[in-house]
Enzyme design. Sequence first.
Site, short mmCIF file in Angstrom:
data_model
loop_
_atom_site.label_atom_id
_atom_site.label_comp_id
_atom_site.label_asym_id
_atom_site.label_seq_id
_atom_site.Cartn_x
_atom_site.Cartn_y
_atom_site.Cartn_z
N ASN A 9 0.86 -1.18 0.00
CA ASN A 9 0.00 0.00 0.00
C ASN A 9 0.89 1.24 0.00
OD1 ASN A 9 -1.91 1.99 0.37
ND2 ASN A 9 -2.34 1.46 2.51
N LYS A 11 0.10 4.31 -0.35
CA LYS A 11 -0.52 5.52 0.20
C LYS A 11 -0.26 6.71 -0.74
CE LYS A 11 -0.28 3.44 4.72
NZ LYS A 11 -0.12 3.58 6.18
N HIS A 95 -9.55 0.98 5.07
CA HIS A 95 -8.29 1.20 5.79
C HIS A 95 -8.53 2.19 6.93
CE1 HIS A 95 -4.14 2.42 6.61
NE2 HIS A 95 -3.76 1.31 5.98
N GLU A 97 -6.96 4.64 7.95
CA GLU A 97 -6.76 6.05 7.59
C GLU A 97 -7.96 6.60 6.83
OE1 GLU A 97 -1.92 5.44 7.40
OE2 GLU A 97 -3.08 5.55 5.54
N GLU A 167 -5.15 -5.03 10.73
CA GLU A 167 -4.16 -3.98 10.97
C GLU A 167 -4.48 -3.27 12.28
OE1 GLU A 167 -2.11 -2.39 7.09
OE2 GLU A 167 -4.03 -1.42 7.40
N GLY A 173 2.49 2.45 10.90
CA GLY A 173 3.43 3.56 10.75
C GLY A 173 4.10 4.00 12.02
N SER A 213 3.50 -2.03 10.33
CA SER A 213 4.96 -2.00 10.47
C SER A 213 5.61 -3.33 10.09
CB SER A 213 5.37 -1.59 11.89
OG SER A 213 4.90 -0.28 12.18
#
Length: 253
Positions: A9, A11, A95, A97, A167, A173, A213
């Site tokens: 991904n 991003k 996701h 985010e 996730e 991150g 991560s």
Amino acid sequence: MRKRIIAGNWKMYKTIEEAKSFALEVKGEIIESEIVEAVICPPAPYLYELAEITKGSPIQIGAQTMHDEIEGAFTGEISPTMLSNLGVRYVIIGHSERRMYFNETDQSVNKKVKAAFESNLTPIVCVGETLEERESNKTVEKVSNQVKNAFLNCTGETIAKAVIAYEPIWAIGTGKTATADDANEVCHAIRNTIEELYGTDVANKVRIQYGGSVKPENIEELLTKEHIDGALVGGASLDSNSFLKLIKAASYE
């Protein structure tokens, strides 16, 4: 044996030239495999170029999001049929985010999942808990509810083709990673949820990734676990050498 899936991904990173260079670098290094599938999810403006570059190769292209409608007055959006026409096979849905910054909900995720199936796209459905929810022992409850809501009114036949990405939000991150045992425990709970709803056969077919991560240094241990069928990778997928190391690590039985 479920075929592993390593999905990068990207991003909102890379220029078009960097994206094309990456695709050309990995295209010749990844071979057809019954064990692992490689997926690149670039920013939307690069989907066509990368689909063309990787055409005929084992690399699949995925989108990072989409709208649930086939067409309409939705400025700035991209529809599932547009993705299919570009040669896209996968699409990341829900996701954290997207949920956090763009107000996506379990209900909107469900609409997108059904739209993806209808357009012959394979959804990579993201679920995961916050640090507060983990510390309150609500992880399994949270992800199970997300799974149930994501696939509401879907058939077992279609769900069997889906990918679910666990996730933990606190690991995305941050450099923090759930232990392989912890990740496997939650992935097992996700599979149990699918089994309760749609039966053992469907549950055994659904591929469940871990994300948060992930890097070449920890991917091998994660993939030794029974219920982890791959990884949804962020930062470590931006470098071609790193991405190839992830694919190589997942290529062993």
